[in-house]
Design a protein around this motif. Structure first.
Motif, PDB file in Angstrom:
ATOM      1  N   ASP A  58       0.912  -1.132   0.000  1.00  0.00           N
ATOM      2  CA  ASP A  58       0.000   0.000   0.000  1.00  0.00           C
ATOM      3  C   ASP A  58       0.957   1.188   0.000  1.00  0.00           C
ATOM      4  OD1 ASP A  58      -1.505   2.244   0.676  1.00  0.00           O
ATOM      5  OD2 ASP A  58      -2.754   1.160   2.110  1.00  0.00           O
ATOM      6  N   ALA A  59       1.284   1.667  -1.191  1.00  0.00           N
ATOM      7  CA  ALA A  59       2.342   2.664  -1.350  1.00  0.00           C
ATOM      8  C   ALA A  59       2.118   3.889  -0.475  1.00  0.00           C
ATOM      9  CB  ALA A  59       2.464   3.067  -2.817  1.00  0.00           C
ATOM     10  N   GLU A  60       0.888   4.357  -0.409  1.00  0.00           N
ATOM     11  CA  GLU A  60       0.624   5.548   0.397  1.00  0.00           C
ATOM     12  C   GLU A  60       0.867   5.277   1.876  1.00  0.00           C
ATOM     13  OE1 GLU A  60      -2.895   7.808  -0.572  1.00  0.00           O
ATOM     14  OE2 GLU A  60      -2.769   7.141  -2.650  1.00  0.00           O
ATOM     15  N   ALA A  61       0.536   4.095   2.355  1.00  0.00           N
ATOM     16  CA  ALA A  61       0.777   3.756   3.763  1.00  0.00           C
ATOM     17  C   ALA A  61       2.277   3.655   4.044  1.00  0.00           C
ATOM     18  CB  ALA A  61       0.078   2.451   4.131  1.00  0.00           C
ATOM     19  N   VAL A  62       3.031   3.077   3.126  1.00  0.00           N
ATOM     20  CA  VAL A  62       4.481   2.952   3.305  1.00  0.00           C
ATOM     21  C   VAL A  62       5.124   4.329   3.367  1.00  0.00           C
ATOM     22  CG1 VAL A  62       6.614   2.142   2.202  1.00  0.00           C
ATOM     23  CG2 VAL A  62       4.609   0.652   2.263  1.00  0.00           C
ATOM     24  N   VAL A  63       4.744   5.202   2.450  1.00  0.00           N
ATOM     25  CA  VAL A  63       5.315   6.555   2.407  1.00  0.00           C
ATOM     26  C   VAL A  63       4.888   7.354   3.642  1.00  0.00           C
ATOM     27  CG1 VAL A  63       5.317   8.748   1.138  1.00  0.00           C
ATOM     28  CG2 VAL A  63       5.580   6.570  -0.092  1.00  0.00           C
ATOM     29  N   THR A  64       3.626   7.253   4.023  1.00  0.00           N
ATOM     30  CA  THR A  64       3.141   7.966   5.209  1.00  0.00           C
ATOM     31  C   THR A  64       3.920   7.544   6.446  1.00  0.00           C
ATOM     32  OG1 THR A  64       0.933   8.261   4.291  1.00  0.00           O
ATOM     33  CG2 THR A  64       1.139   8.390   6.697  1.00  0.00           C
ATOM     34  N   SER A  65       4.137   6.253   6.597  1.00  0.00           N
ATOM     35  CA  SER A  65       4.889   5.751   7.746  1.00  0.00           C
ATOM     36  C   SER A  65       6.301   6.327   7.773  1.00  0.00           C
ATOM     37  CB  SER A  65       4.929   4.226   7.713  1.00  0.00           C
ATOM     38  OG  SER A  65       5.706   3.730   8.771  1.00  0.00           O
ATOM     39  N   ALA A  66       6.963   6.328   6.633  1.00  0.00           N
ATOM     40  CA  ALA A  66       8.324   6.875   6.565  1.00  0.00           C
ATOM     41  C   ALA A  66       8.337   8.365   6.871  1.00  0.00           C
ATOM     42  CB  ALA A  66       8.927   6.603   5.189  1.00  0.00           C
ATOM     43  N   LEU A  67       7.372   9.094   6.343  1.00  0.00           N
ATOM     44  CA  LEU A  67       7.322  10.537   6.584  1.00  0.00           C
ATOM     45  C   LEU A  67       7.062  10.860   8.052  1.00  0.00           C
ATOM     46  CD1 LEU A  67       5.284  11.580   3.439  1.00  0.00           C
ATOM     47  CD2 LEU A  67       7.621  12.326   3.979  1.00  0.00           C
ATOM     48  N   ARG A  68       6.279  10.040   8.721  1.00  0.00           N
ATOM     49  CA  ARG A  68       5.934  10.282  10.119  1.00  0.00           C
ATOM     50  C   ARG A  68       7.002   9.766  11.082  1.00  0.00           C
ATOM     51  NH1 ARG A  68      -0.244   8.883  11.131  1.00  0.00           N
ATOM     52  NH2 ARG A  68      -0.063  10.570  12.618  1.00  0.00           N
ATOM     53  N   ASP A  69       7.961   9.023  10.564  1.00  0.00           N
ATOM     54  CA  ASP A  69       8.983   8.393  11.395  1.00  0.00           C
ATOM     55  C   ASP A  69       9.855   9.406  12.135  1.00  0.00           C
ATOM     56  OD1 ASP A  69      10.276   6.047  12.368  1.00  0.00           O
ATOM     57  OD2 ASP A  69      11.892   6.373  10.913  1.00  0.00           O
ATOM     58  N   GLN A  70      10.125  10.532  11.498  1.00  0.00           N
ATOM     59  CA  GLN A  70      10.937  11.583  12.123  1.00  0.00           C
ATOM     60  C   GLN A  70      10.762  12.873  11.342  1.00  0.00           C
ATOM     61  OE1 GLN A  70      14.902   9.974  12.041  1.00  0.00           O
ATOM     62  NE2 GLN A  70      15.354  10.845  10.078  1.00  0.00           N
ATOM     63  N   VAL A  71      11.405  13.919  11.786  1.00  0.00           N
ATOM     64  CA  VAL A  71      11.373  15.199  11.073  1.00  0.00           C
ATOM     65  C   VAL A  71      12.427  15.131   9.973  1.00  0.00           C
ATOM     66  CG1 VAL A  71      11.773  17.684  11.279  1.00  0.00           C
ATOM     67  CG2 VAL A  71      10.606  16.444  13.122  1.00  0.00           C
ATOM     68  N   TRP A  72      12.028  15.512   8.770  1.00  0.00           N
ATOM     69  CA  TRP A  72      12.937  15.489   7.617  1.00  0.00           C
ATOM     70  C   TRP A  72      13.211  16.911   7.162  1.00  0.00           C
ATOM     71  CZ3 TRP A  72      14.743  10.775   7.017  1.00  0.00           C
ATOM     72  CH2 TRP A  72      13.970   9.696   7.405  1.00  0.00           C
ATOM     73  N   GLU A  73      14.471  17.206   6.872  1.00  0.00           N
ATOM     74  CA  GLU A  73      14.825  18.519   6.322  1.00  0.00           C
ATOM     75  C   GLU A  73      14.593  18.557   4.812  1.00  0.00           C
ATOM     76  OE1 GLU A  73      15.792  18.648  10.141  1.00  0.00           O
ATOM     77  OE2 GLU A  73      16.836  17.187   8.912  1.00  0.00           O
ATOM     78  N   CYS A  74      14.693  17.395   4.184  1.00  0.00           N
ATOM     79  CA  CYS A  74      14.517  17.322   2.731  1.00  0.00           C
ATOM     80  C   CYS A  74      13.937  15.959   2.380  1.00  0.00           C
ATOM     81  CB  CYS A  74      15.856  17.527   2.030  1.00  0.00           C
ATOM     82  SG  CYS A  74      15.744  17.527   0.224  1.00  0.00           S
ATOM     83  N   VAL A  75      13.028  15.959   1.416  1.00  0.00           N
ATOM     84  CA  VAL A  75      12.473  14.718   0.868  1.00  0.00           C
ATOM     85  C   VAL A  75      12.751  14.732  -0.627  1.00  0.00           C
ATOM     86  CG1 VAL A  75      10.400  13.330   0.484  1.00  0.00           C
ATOM     87  CG2 VAL A  75      10.668  14.620   2.623  1.00  0.00           C
ATOM     88  N   TYR A 101       2.654  15.606   5.773  1.00  0.00           N
ATOM     89  CA  TYR A 101       3.380  15.033   6.912  1.00  0.00           C
ATOM     90  C   TYR A 101       4.795  15.580   7.106  1.00  0.00           C
ATOM     91  CZ  TYR A 101      -0.483  11.812   7.137  1.00  0.00           C
ATOM     92  OH  TYR A 101      -1.744  11.280   7.242  1.00  0.00           O
ATOM     93  N   ALA A 102       5.307  16.316   6.138  1.00  0.00           N
ATOM     94  CA  ALA A 102       6.627  16.946   6.287  1.00  0.00           C
ATOM     95  C   ALA A 102       6.554  18.356   5.713  1.00  0.00           C
ATOM     96  CB  ALA A 102       7.693  16.103   5.582  1.00  0.00           C
ATOM     97  N   PRO A 103       5.661  19.186   6.253  1.00  0.00           N
ATOM     98  CA  PRO A 103       5.409  20.494   5.646  1.00  0.00           C
ATOM     99  C   PRO A 103       6.607  21.438   5.656  1.00  0.00           C
ATOM    100  CG  PRO A 103       4.339  20.354   7.791  1.00  0.00           C
ATOM    101  CD  PRO A 103       4.856  18.978   7.467  1.00  0.00           C
ATOM    102  N   ASP A 104       7.544  21.222   6.542  1.00  0.00           N
ATOM    103  CA  ASP A 104       8.712  22.098   6.594  1.00  0.00           C
ATOM    104  C   ASP A 104       9.896  21.573   5.783  1.00  0.00           C
ATOM    105  OD1 ASP A 104       7.375  23.914   8.235  1.00  0.00           O
ATOM    106  OD2 ASP A 104       7.932  22.810  10.043  1.00  0.00           O
ATOM    107  N   ALA A 105       9.747  20.391   5.221  1.00  0.00           N
ATOM    108  CA  ALA A 105      10.848  19.796   4.446  1.00  0.00           C
ATOM    109  C   ALA A 105      10.897  20.389   3.046  1.00  0.00           C
ATOM    110  CB  ALA A 105      10.674  18.285   4.347  1.00  0.00           C
ATOM    111  N   ALA A 106      12.117  20.584   2.575  1.00  0.00           N
ATOM    112  CA  ALA A 106      12.286  20.931   1.165  1.00  0.00           C
ATOM    113  C   ALA A 106      11.973  19.684   0.353  1.00  0.00           C
ATOM    114  CB  ALA A 106      13.723  21.377   0.907  1.00  0.00           C
ATOM    115  N   ILE A 107      11.455  19.872  -0.846  1.00  0.00           N
ATOM    116  CA  ILE A 107      11.193  18.747  -1.744  1.00  0.00           C
ATOM    117  C   ILE A 107      12.171  18.878  -2.904  1.00  0.00           C
ATOM    118  CG2 ILE A 107       9.524  17.583  -3.229  1.00  0.00           C
ATOM    119  CD1 ILE A 107       7.310  18.822  -1.482  1.00  0.00           C
ATOM    120  N   ALA A 108      12.891  17.797  -3.165  1.00  0.00           N
ATOM    121  CA  ALA A 108      13.878  17.799  -4.239  1.00  0.00           C
ATOM    122  C   ALA A 108      13.569  16.666  -5.217  1.00  0.00           C
ATOM    123  CB  ALA A 108      15.287  17.614  -3.664  1.00  0.00           C
TER     124      ALA A 108
END
Length: 125
Positions: A58-75, A101-108
């Protein structure tokens, strides 16, 4: 004086071993592993979140879990998710999950599996 926390980067991409078709996944898998090693060499905490296209995840569940795992500076969102028309809806879902889930992260975005580090470091302070 406190030691600065290393930047944290989440790399979201396709699991090369779980992409259908007659192709050799080894070069992509090798490039992903080399990129993770390059992050470590630079003192950047990076984690990969690889999803398959074989219907098991379930791709969205896998990605959501990773995003919620910690604070990310960049995705970093990998090219396999962006470049193929068949992945458009999945790409949109992932971008919106990053936004939620990572609103403050830069997206690259990287061009190839070999330039993930460069994509992330364009956005890391």
């Amino acid at each position: 004086m406190a030691t600065p926390t290393p930047a944290r980067v989440l790399v979201i991409g396709l699991d090369p071993y779980r992409v259908p078709g007659p192709w050799d996944p080894e070069p992509v898998a090798t490039a992903v592993a080399e990129s993770m090693a390059r992050f470590a060499e630079r003192g950047i905490g990076a984690r990969s979140c690889l999803i398959g296209l074989d219907g098991i995840d379930d791709a969205e569940a896998v990605v959501t879990s990773a995003l919620r795992d910690q604070v990310w500076e960049c995705v970093v969102v990998g090219g396999g998710l962006r470049k193929e028309d068949e992945q458009l809806e999945l790409f949109e879902a992932i971008v919106n999950l990053v936004h939620r889930y990572a609103p403050d992260a830069a997206i690259a975005f990287n061009r190839t599996p070999s330039d993930v580090v460069e994509a992330a470091t364009r956005w890391l302070c």
